[in-house]
Design a protein around this motif. Structure first.
Motif, PDB file in Angstrom:
ATOM      1  N   VAL A 136       0.846  -1.206   0.000  1.00 33.19           N
ATOM      2  CA  VAL A 136       0.000   0.000   0.000  1.00 33.19           C
ATOM      3  C   VAL A 136       0.878   1.251   0.000  1.00 33.19           C
ATOM      4  O   VAL A 136       0.619   2.200  -0.749  1.00 33.19           O
ATOM      5  N   ARG A 137       1.927   1.249   0.816  1.00 35.24           N
ATOM      6  CA  ARG A 137       2.829   2.401   0.884  1.00 35.24           C
ATOM      7  C   ARG A 137       3.525   2.630  -0.464  1.00 35.24           C
ATOM      8  O   ARG A 137       3.621   3.759  -0.954  1.00 35.24           O
ATOM      9  N   ILE A 138       3.966   1.540  -1.105  1.00 34.57           N
ATOM     10  CA  ILE A 138       4.641   1.633  -2.403  1.00 34.57           C
ATOM     11  C   ILE A 138       3.677   2.161  -3.465  1.00 34.57           C
ATOM     12  O   ILE A 138       4.037   3.003  -4.285  1.00 34.57           O
ATOM     13  N   LEU A 139       2.453   1.675  -3.450  1.00 33.66           N
ATOM     14  CA  LEU A 139       1.482   2.095  -4.465  1.00 33.66           C
ATOM     15  C   LEU A 139       1.102   3.566  -4.352  1.00 33.66           C
ATOM     16  O   LEU A 139       0.645   4.165  -5.325  1.00 33.66           O
ATOM     17  N   LYS A 140       1.299   4.151  -3.187  1.00 34.42           N
ATOM     18  CA  LYS A 140       1.019   5.575  -2.994  1.00 34.42           C
ATOM     19  C   LYS A 140       2.078   6.446  -3.663  1.00 34.42           C
ATOM     20  O   LYS A 140       1.821   7.603  -3.969  1.00 34.42           O
ATOM     21  N   GLN A 141       3.271   5.886  -3.869  1.00 33.81           N
ATOM     22  CA  GLN A 141       4.371   6.662  -4.425  1.00 33.81           C
ATOM     23  C   GLN A 141       4.200   6.872  -5.923  1.00 33.81           C
ATOM     24  O   GLN A 141       3.599   6.059  -6.614  1.00 33.81           O
ATOM     25  N   ASP A 142       4.792   7.955  -6.401  1.00 34.18           N
ATOM     26  CA  ASP A 142       4.865   8.207  -7.828  1.00 34.18           C
ATOM     27  C   ASP A 142       5.732   7.117  -8.468  1.00 34.18           C
ATOM     28  O   ASP A 142       6.782   6.761  -7.935  1.00 34.18           O
ATOM     29  N   ARG A 143       5.289   6.575  -9.599  1.00 35.06           N
ATOM     30  CA  ARG A 143       5.975   5.461 -10.246  1.00 35.06           C
ATOM     31  C   ARG A 143       7.435   5.800 -10.581  1.00 35.06           C
ATOM     32  O   ARG A 143       8.341   5.017 -10.294  1.00 35.06           O
ATOM     33  N   ALA A 144       7.674   6.956 -11.159  1.00 36.52           N
ATOM     34  CA  ALA A 144       9.041   7.340 -11.539  1.00 36.52           C
ATOM     35  C   ALA A 144       9.919   7.497 -10.297  1.00 36.52           C
ATOM     36  O   ALA A 144      11.070   7.049 -10.289  1.00 36.52           O
TER      37      ALA A 144
END
Length: 88
Positions: A61-69
């Motif tokens: 969940v934390r990773i998915l909140k981040q901008d992909r780039a």
């Protein structure tokens, strides 16, 4: 009590009303936030009951909140550092 009267003189009635309104809104939002936090906790407990690793789910969940780039850049730097210390 005299201090209360002195403090109320600092803000006019319009400002006092605005302040009261703001505080009431914040209090309502804090209640909603607590209710949502409890719901999230229940979903994680359900996931745990179904055999999922909650620690990993939280990380996903934390990773998915981040901008992909930004995430890709951080992953590349992490790989570089791990490689530099012989961990990969």
């Amino acid at each position: 009590m005299a201090d209360d009267a002195a403090h109320s003189d600092v803000l006019n009635s319009t400002a006092q009303g605005q302040l009261k309104s703001i505080i009431e809104r914040i209090e309502r939002l804090e209640v909603e936030k607590a209710e949502i936090a409890e719901q999230i906790k229940e979903v994680y407990n359900e996931a745990k009951g179904n055999g999922f690793d909650v620690k990993v789910l939280r990380k996903v969940v934390r990773i998915l909140k981040q901008d992909r780039a930004k995430r890709q850049e951080e992953d590349a730097i992490l790989d570089l550092y791990l490689s530099a210390v012989g961990a990969i």
